[in-house]
Design a protein around this motif. Structure first.
Motif, short mmCIF file in Angstrom:
data_model
loop_
_atom_site.label_atom_id
_atom_site.label_comp_id
_atom_site.label_asym_id
_atom_site.label_seq_id
_atom_site.Cartn_x
_atom_site.Cartn_y
_atom_site.Cartn_z
N THR A 185 0.84 -1.19 0.00
CA THR A 185 0.00 0.00 0.00
C THR A 185 0.87 1.24 0.00
O THR A 185 1.95 1.25 0.58
CB THR A 185 -0.94 0.05 1.23
OG1 THR A 185 -0.15 0.05 2.40
CG2 THR A 185 -1.90 -1.12 1.26
N GLU A 186 0.39 2.24 -0.65
CA GLU A 186 1.11 3.52 -0.68
C GLU A 186 0.78 4.35 0.56
O GLU A 186 1.61 5.09 1.05
CB GLU A 186 0.74 4.30 -1.94
CG GLU A 186 1.17 3.60 -3.22
CD GLU A 186 2.67 3.39 -3.30
OE1 GLU A 186 3.42 4.31 -2.94
OE2 GLU A 186 3.08 2.31 -3.72
N GLN B 253 -10.17 0.60 8.80
CA GLN B 253 -10.50 -0.20 7.62
C GLN B 253 -11.81 -0.96 7.79
O GLN B 253 -12.29 -1.61 6.87
CB GLN B 253 -9.38 -1.20 7.31
CG GLN B 253 -8.04 -0.58 7.03
CD GLN B 253 -8.09 0.37 5.85
OE1 GLN B 253 -8.62 0.03 4.79
NE2 GLN B 253 -7.58 1.56 6.02
N SER C 36 -5.21 -4.99 0.73
CA SER C 36 -4.44 -4.95 -0.53
C SER C 36 -4.65 -3.65 -1.28
O SER C 36 -3.82 -3.25 -2.10
CB SER C 36 -4.86 -6.13 -1.43
OG SER C 36 -4.49 -7.34 -0.84
N THR C 37 -5.74 -2.93 -0.97
CA THR C 37 -6.03 -1.67 -1.65
C THR C 37 -6.03 -0.49 -0.72
O THR C 37 -6.33 0.62 -1.14
CB THR C 37 -7.40 -1.75 -2.37
OG1 THR C 37 -8.42 -2.01 -1.39
CG2 THR C 37 -7.40 -2.83 -3.42
N SER D 77 -8.69 -8.31 0.81
CA SER D 77 -9.03 -7.38 -0.26
C SER D 77 -8.87 -5.93 0.18
O SER D 77 -8.26 -5.11 -0.52
CB SER D 77 -10.45 -7.64 -0.73
OG SER D 77 -10.83 -6.71 -1.71
N ALA D 78 -9.40 -5.61 1.35
CA ALA D 78 -9.33 -4.23 1.85
C ALA D 78 -7.89 -3.80 2.09
O ALA D 78 -7.50 -2.68 1.76
CB ALA D 78 -10.15 -4.09 3.12
#
Length: 134
Positions: free
Chosen positions: A2-3, A43, A132-133, A129-130
């Protein structure tokens, strides 16, 4: 992975310090734990969510580098950024900062385990999923 880097504000209290007014080394790990916990809550995966899935996340491995001391009454930031999501683990890159100064840097590997038997289990798809983004 993640950035985005999550940041949680902290202040050093007397209970965090040794007799010289310097933060005791283990408290940096506590600050990082708070940042990870608040990151997961942001999150949508707070303790209630995770416990209702019969899960816990436990620390498997920590690599930490202490760089500068924090002192009584300092305003700090504890950061957390996901750098890897595995089948049953999540790796965070973390830091404790005082302004632009890095006080401690760490890589923390947490493992997803079942609450009822503490055996490793897969990180649920929604969390994978959460994160990873994120």
């Amino acid at each position: 992975m993640t950035e985005a880097e999550f940041s949680w504000p902290l202040r050093v209290y007397i209970e965090d310090t040794d007799a010289g007014g310097i933060v005791y080394y283990v408290n940096y790990l506590k600050y990082m734990e708070r940042a990870r916990t608040e990151f997961m809550r942001e999150q949508g995966f707070g303790k209630d969510y995770v416990f209702n899935l019969n899960l816990m996340f436990v620390v498997r491995d920590v690599q930490i580098n202490y760089q500068l001391p924090a002192r009584l009454d300092d305003e700090l930031q504890a950061t957390a950024r996901v750098i890897e999501v595995g089948a049953a683990n999540i790796v965070f890159e973390q830091a404790v900062l005082r302004g632009a100064e890095s006080l401690a840097q760490a890589q923390v590997n947490i493992v997803s385990v079942r609450r009822d038997n503490t055996r490793p289990t897969r990180v649920p798809a929604a969390i994978r999923s959460a994160l990873s983004t994120a």
